[in-house]
Design a protein around this motif. Structure first.
Motif, PDB file in Angstrom:
ATOM      1  N   GLU A 260       5.915   5.193  13.770  1.00 60.86           N
ATOM      2  CA  GLU A 260       4.552   5.132  13.232  1.00 60.86           C
ATOM      3  C   GLU A 260       4.525   4.346  11.929  1.00 60.86           C
ATOM      4  OE1 GLU A 260       0.937   8.149  11.805  1.00 60.86           O
ATOM      5  OE2 GLU A 260       2.658   8.926  12.915  1.00 60.86           O
ATOM      6  N   GLU A 261       3.497   3.504  11.766  1.00 58.89           N
ATOM      7  CA  GLU A 261       3.369   2.687  10.564  1.00 58.89           C
ATOM      8  C   GLU A 261       3.119   3.538   9.326  1.00 58.89           C
ATOM      9  OE1 GLU A 261       0.350  -0.649   8.580  1.00 58.89           O
ATOM     10  OE2 GLU A 261       0.216  -0.203  10.730  1.00 58.89           O
ATOM     11  N   VAL A 262       3.722   3.137   8.222  1.00 57.91           N
ATOM     12  CA  VAL A 262       3.454   3.702   6.897  1.00 57.91           C
ATOM     13  C   VAL A 262       2.961   2.539   6.039  1.00 57.91           C
ATOM     14  CG1 VAL A 262       4.441   4.870   4.888  1.00 57.91           C
ATOM     15  CG2 VAL A 262       5.258   5.446   7.184  1.00 57.91           C
ATOM     16  N   ASP A 263       1.678   2.564   5.674  1.00 56.90           N
ATOM     17  CA  ASP A 263       1.092   1.396   5.011  1.00 56.90           C
ATOM     18  C   ASP A 263       1.265   1.452   3.496  1.00 56.90           C
ATOM     19  OD1 ASP A 263      -0.882   3.074   3.951  1.00 56.90           O
ATOM     20  OD2 ASP A 263      -2.455   2.372   5.299  1.00 56.90           O
ATOM     21  N   GLY A 264       0.709   0.432   2.824  1.00 57.16           N
ATOM     22  CA  GLY A 264       0.875   0.316   1.383  1.00 57.16           C
ATOM     23  C   GLY A 264       0.310   1.490   0.611  1.00 57.16           C
ATOM     24  N   ASP A 265      -0.803   2.044   1.052  1.00 58.96           N
ATOM     25  CA  ASP A 265      -1.371   3.225   0.382  1.00 58.96           C
ATOM     26  C   ASP A 265      -0.404   4.398   0.442  1.00 58.96           C
ATOM     27  OD1 ASP A 265      -3.750   1.948  -0.288  1.00 58.96           O
ATOM     28  OD2 ASP A 265      -4.809   2.639   1.502  1.00 58.96           O
ATOM     29  N   GLN A 266       0.147   4.662   1.606  1.00 56.60           N
ATOM     30  CA  GLN A 266       1.083   5.772   1.762  1.00 56.60           C
ATOM     31  C   GLN A 266       2.359   5.538   0.963  1.00 56.60           C
ATOM     32  OE1 GLN A 266       0.681   5.252   6.106  1.00 56.60           O
ATOM     33  NE2 GLN A 266       0.526   7.484   6.232  1.00 56.60           N
ATOM     34  N   ILE A 267       2.835   4.295   0.964  1.00 56.33           N
ATOM     35  CA  ILE A 267       4.021   3.972   0.174  1.00 56.33           C
ATOM     36  C   ILE A 267       3.769   4.227  -1.300  1.00 56.33           C
ATOM     37  CG2 ILE A 267       5.476   2.053  -0.592  1.00 56.33           C
ATOM     38  CD1 ILE A 267       5.198   0.910   2.270  1.00 56.33           C
ATOM     39  N   MET A 268       2.601   3.784  -1.799  1.00 55.40           N
ATOM     40  CA  MET A 268       2.273   4.031  -3.202  1.00 55.40           C
ATOM     41  C   MET A 268       2.183   5.520  -3.506  1.00 55.40           C
ATOM     42  SD  MET A 268      -0.375   1.179  -4.642  1.00 55.40           S
ATOM     43  CE  MET A 268      -1.560   1.274  -3.304  1.00 55.40           C
ATOM     44  N   ALA A 269       1.632   6.288  -2.570  1.00 59.30           N
ATOM     45  CA  ALA A 269       1.524   7.730  -2.780  1.00 59.30           C
ATOM     46  C   ALA A 269       2.905   8.363  -2.924  1.00 59.30           C
ATOM     47  CB  ALA A 269       0.755   8.375  -1.631  1.00 59.30           C
ATOM     48  N   VAL A 270       3.830   7.983  -2.054  1.00 59.65           N
ATOM     49  CA  VAL A 270       5.192   8.526  -2.109  1.00 59.65           C
ATOM     50  C   VAL A 270       5.876   8.123  -3.413  1.00 59.65           C
ATOM     51  CG1 VAL A 270       7.477   8.452  -1.037  1.00 59.65           C
ATOM     52  CG2 VAL A 270       5.428   8.594   0.397  1.00 59.65           C
ATOM     53  N   ILE A 271       5.780   6.852  -3.781  1.00 63.65           N
ATOM     54  CA  ILE A 271       6.445   6.373  -4.996  1.00 63.65           C
ATOM     55  C   ILE A 271       5.799   6.958  -6.244  1.00 63.65           C
ATOM     56  CG2 ILE A 271       6.925   4.302  -6.368  1.00 63.65           C
ATOM     57  CD1 ILE A 271       7.351   2.780  -3.786  1.00 63.65           C
ATOM     58  N   ALA A 272       4.471   7.141  -6.218  1.00 66.37           N
ATOM     59  CA  ALA A 272       3.778   7.715  -7.373  1.00 66.37           C
ATOM     60  C   ALA A 272       4.300   9.109  -7.694  1.00 66.37           C
ATOM     61  CB  ALA A 272       2.272   7.762  -7.118  1.00 66.37           C
ATOM     62  N   LEU A 273       4.459   9.928  -6.669  1.00 60.67           N
ATOM     63  CA  LEU A 273       4.949  11.289  -6.901  1.00 60.67           C
ATOM     64  C   LEU A 273       6.390  11.272  -7.381  1.00 60.67           C
ATOM     65  CD1 LEU A 273       3.352  13.191  -3.876  1.00 60.67           C
ATOM     66  CD2 LEU A 273       2.501  12.918  -6.211  1.00 60.67           C
TER      67      LEU A 273
END
Length: 452
Positions: A260-273
């Motif tokens: 399943e794709e993980v897009d830029g928004d989700q990547i930013m969310a993971v890195i932000a936390l």
């Protein structure tokens, strides 16, 4: 003459829109404008020049080098490297400007020319406008002031750039990646050597696709714009996840272990936390564009983080970050800027940071990405319309108002002209995918009718 510079440099079909003459002339103009602005004051100027593997990059690089050297600028040729690598080297080598030849995610026939200021930052609009003006003045007859003798620039190859950039990437990782199996899709692009080397040195087991550039196959059915190959490879090899870059590797998308794709928004969310845990997320704030999914905004609010939104384009994200000292920003498309370690979107760095979070927590990427739920979002590109009238058409404004009334508080509408292509983008979000598709289709028809 229409404006040459778009949201990400000058871009077009190589040898048709972006010719050797144009590349040479703009390079000379850039040298003169930066000299007039005081960038070269008191010393002999130096430029870092890099490119992606496109065949047209070979002759365009020669034109850029000719323009710079004929203007008295010494040139360091770093060869095929990602845009963020050229930006990094421009800064670390103390160069006065950088030049990257790439059309990023565009198809092979296109190419692009991007100038970077001292420190590796993109030029602001004012300087780009000045470069265009000076170029046009001299194209129509005004002679250049050309140095002679020892005043001309010297050109040399700088092969050390590859190892310097990889060492930089490894040096900023918070932890190693041992135990992870990762598939990398390099889009037959600029990171075909860099990214696998960096992930391997960081300890990951690496499986690669899209790492055989021949000048003609960049972005061809692979990379961040075509995730199918990566999704299949991740599942086939039982990998923990996959990472995809575009042609110049300034963006990163991911695929979890289920494909399943993980897009830029989700990547930013993971890195932000992850950054918040390390006290590295200044002001507990993330910067994104108005194209980010509404689910990203809701997730950041739920986690107690502030989301600041800008116009579309990573340059506007970067401007906001620099003005207020924010550490993380990016776009849904995968341009993620980690400002403490990069001056532009860096797909390899982003992928490494994402992998570091997976390795550190022991959680799957799928689990980590579930911090946000993407609302159904439909994007339709409407070509061959007058994109300049998006904000002035009364008929189009009425169609948008009607769509917004229908969606209410459960969705939103966004129309924007492309900064690099002759089209208008229609984006609709809604709680229900069928409603999003229906509204987006009607708005696309309205755009064609009002602006066609």
């Amino acid at each position: 003459m229409g404006r040459l510079f778009g949201t990400d440099g000058v871009r077009g079909v190589a040898n048709a829109d972006l010719t050797a003459e144009l590349a040479l002339g703009l390079s000379v103009a850039a040298a003169h404008v930066l000299a007039e602005a005081g960038t070269f004051a008191g010393h002999r100027a130096t430029a870092v020049v890099g490119r992606d593997p496109r065949a047209s990059g070979e002759f365009l690089e020669a034109a850029v080098v000719a323009g710079l050297a004929s203007s008295g600028v010494d040139v360091l040729l770093v060869g095929v490297l990602p845009t963020p690598a050229v930006a990094y080297l421009t800064g670390v080598l103390g160069a006065d400007l950088g030049v990257m030849l790439s059309a990023s995610h565009n198809a092979m026939p296109d190419n692009g020319l991007k100038f970077l200021a001292r420190g590796g930052h993109k030029l602001d609009d004012e300087l780009e406008d000045r470069i265009e003006k000076v170029y046009e003045e001299h194209r129509t007859g005004a002679p250049w002031d050309r140095p002679t003798g020892s005043g001309v620039g010297r050109v040399r190859h700088y092969s050390e750039g590859f190892d310097q950039y990889v060492a930089h990437l490894i040096g900023v990782l918070p932890n190693r990646l041992d135990g992870l199996k990762i598939v990398l899709d390099e889009a037959h692009g600029a990171a075909a050597r860099v990214s696998p080397e960096a992930f391997s040195r960081a300890g990951a087991e690496v499986i690669t696709i899209g790492t055989d550039p021949n000048g003609l196959n960049i972005n061809d059915g692979c990379g961040s714009t075509h995730l199918g190959l990566l999704q299949a490879a991740v599942v086939e090899h039982g990998a923990d996840f996959g990472i995809a870059h575009d042609g110049d590797a300034d963006r990163c998308l991911a695929v979890d272990h289920t494909g399943e794709e993980v897009d830029g928004d989700q990547i930013m969310a993971v890195i932000a936390l992850a950054m918040r845990e390390r006290s590295a997320l200044r002001s507990d704030t993330v910067v994104a564009t108005v194209m980010s999914n509404l689910g990203f905004k809701l997730a950041m609010e739920r986690e107690g983080l502030t989301l600041v939104q800008t116009a579309v384009g990573d340059r506007y994200v970067l401007e906001e970050m620099k003005e207020h000292g924010y550490a993380l920003g990016g776009e849904q498309s995968g341009h993620v800027i980690i400002l403490d370690h990069a001056t532009t979107g860096d797909g390899t760095l982003t992928g490494l940071m994402l992998a570091a979070r997976v390795a550190d927590t022991g959680r799957t990427l799928k689990d980590l990405a579930s911090v946000m739920v993407r609302l159904p979002q439909v994007l339709i590109n409407v070509p061959d319309v007058d994109r300049t009238r998006v904000g002035t058409s009364a008929d189009l404004a009425a169609a948008v108002a009607e769509a917004e009334r229908e969606l209410g508080s459960t969705g939103r509408v966004l129309l924007r002209p492309s900064g690099t292509e002759p089209l208008v983008r229609v984006m609709v979000e809604a709680a229900d995918i069928d409603q999003a598709r229906s509204v987006a289709g009607r708005l696309a028809d309205a755009v064609k009718s009002a602006l066609g």
